[in-house]
Design a protein around this motif. Structure first.
Motif, short mmCIF file in Angstrom:
data_model
loop_
_atom_site.label_atom_id
_atom_site.label_comp_id
_atom_site.label_asym_id
_atom_site.label_seq_id
_atom_site.Cartn_x
_atom_site.Cartn_y
_atom_site.Cartn_z
N ALA A 154 0.89 -1.16 0.00
CA ALA A 154 0.00 0.00 0.00
C ALA A 154 0.94 1.21 0.00
O ALA A 154 1.29 1.73 1.06
CB ALA A 154 -0.91 -0.01 1.21
N ARG B 160 -8.27 3.21 0.08
CA ARG B 160 -9.07 2.40 -0.82
C ARG B 160 -9.10 0.93 -0.40
O ARG B 160 -10.17 0.30 -0.37
CB ARG B 160 -8.51 2.52 -2.24
N ASP B 161 -7.93 0.37 -0.07
CA ASP B 161 -7.83 -1.07 0.12
C ASP B 161 -7.72 -1.52 1.58
O ASP B 161 -8.09 -2.64 1.90
CB ASP B 161 -6.61 -1.61 -0.65
N HIS B 162 -7.22 -0.64 2.45
CA HIS B 162 -6.97 -1.06 3.83
C HIS B 162 -7.36 0.02 4.83
O HIS B 162 -6.53 0.49 5.63
CB HIS B 162 -5.49 -1.44 3.99
#
Length: 235
Positions: free
Chosen positions: A201, A209-211
Motif C-alpha cells: 500500500a 481504498r484497500d486497507h
C-alpha cells in the motif's frame, strides 16, 4: 579570479576559500559543503590527495576539478580521479563555472542514489539469507523485528502467526512506534496470506481504498507492506 567569476554567475554561492589541501580539509571538518571547486595543483599536498580524503567523507560533496592541462588529458585524469566535473582554467567564465558546478551537483546526487540502492540491495539479500537459515518462529520474529525494520526503513510493524486453520492470523510480536497493540488480523496481512506474495500500500490513496482498517488503527500511517514468510510453500 574564480571568486569574481562565481560572483557574476546566475546562481548565488556562499564561498569559503582555503590556500592549500590541509586548510581545505580543516574547513570540511567544520561545516557541510555542497560542492568543492578544487585546483589540481596546490601547495603542499596535491588536489588528488584532497580528493581522496573528500571521497572518504559521508556524505561526500560534489567536486569540480580546475586544471590547466589540455582538454583530453584533463578529462580522462579527472574522471579516473573520481571528480564530478572538471573545468580548464582558461575556460573559467561565470557561465562556464556555474554550469560545471550544477553538473557536478547533479552527478553527485545520482552517485549517492546508486550507492544507496547498492547498499539497500545488499542489506535485503543479507536479510533474505538470514531468514532462510531460521526455522523457529521466535528466531524469525526476532530477526524481522530487530533487523528488517532498519533494512525496510519501517517505523512500526508486527509479525502475524498463521493459526491452526491456515486461514486466520494472530499478531504475535510488535516493534517500533506506533505500537499496533491489537491481537486480531488486518486486511493487509490477510491479503499477503491469501496471495502468498508481497502486498504493498504505497501511499495514502491505496491505504484508504484497500486497507481502511489499518488507517483506522494507526492514522499516522503513510504507506505499508506485508511480506509473507514461507516454508515449504506454507506461509
Amino acid at each position: 579570479a574564480f571568486r569574481r567569476a562565481l560572483s557574476k554567475a546566475t546562481t548565488r554561492y556562499l564561498i569559503e576559500e582555503a590556500a592549500d589541501a590541509e586548510s581545505a580539509l580543516a574547513l570540511l571538518g567544520s561545516a557541510r559543503f555542497d560542492v568543492i571547486v578544487l585546483d589540481q595543483h596546490l601547495p603542499g599536498e596535491p588536489g588528488t590527495w584532497l580528493l581522496e580524503r573528500v571521497r572518504e567523507m559521508s556524505p561526500s560533496p560534489a567536486v569540480v576539478m580546475l586544471t590547466g592541462s589540455d582538454a583530453g588529458h584533463a578529462a580522462t585524469h579527472a574522471i579516473e580521479s573520481g571528480v564530478d566535473d572538471y573545468l580548464l582554467k582558461d575556460e573559467v567564465t561565470p557561465g562556464g563555472i556555474d554550469r560545471a558546478i550544477q553538473n557536478a551537483l547533479v552527478r553527485r546526487q545520482i552517485a549517492r542514489r546508486v550507492e544507496r540502492l547498492a547498499r539497500r540491495q545488499w542489506e535485503l539479500l543479507d536479510l533474505t539469507a538470514r531468514l532462510s537459515r531460521l526455522v523457529r518462529l521466535d528466531d524469525i520474529q526476532t530477526c524481522v523485528l530487530g533487523y528488517a525494520d532498519e533494512v525496510l526503513e519501517a517505523v512500526g510493524g508486527g509479525v502475524f502467526d498463521v493459526d491452526e486453520t491456515g486461514r486466520g492470523l494472530r499478531l504475535t510480536r510488535v516493534m517500533g512506534e506506533p505500537d499496533v497493540g491489537v491481537s486480531e488480523s488486518c486486511s493487509l496481512a490477510a491479503a499477503a496470506l491469501t496471495e502468498g506474495a508481497v502486498v504493498l500500500a504505497p501511499d495514502l490513496e491505496a491505504l484508504r481504498r484497500d486497507h481502511p482498517d489499518l488507517l483506522e488503527r494507526e492514522p499516522q500511517t503513510v504507506s505499508a507492506a506485508a511480506i509473507p514468510l514461507t516454508v515449504d510453500d506454507a506461509v
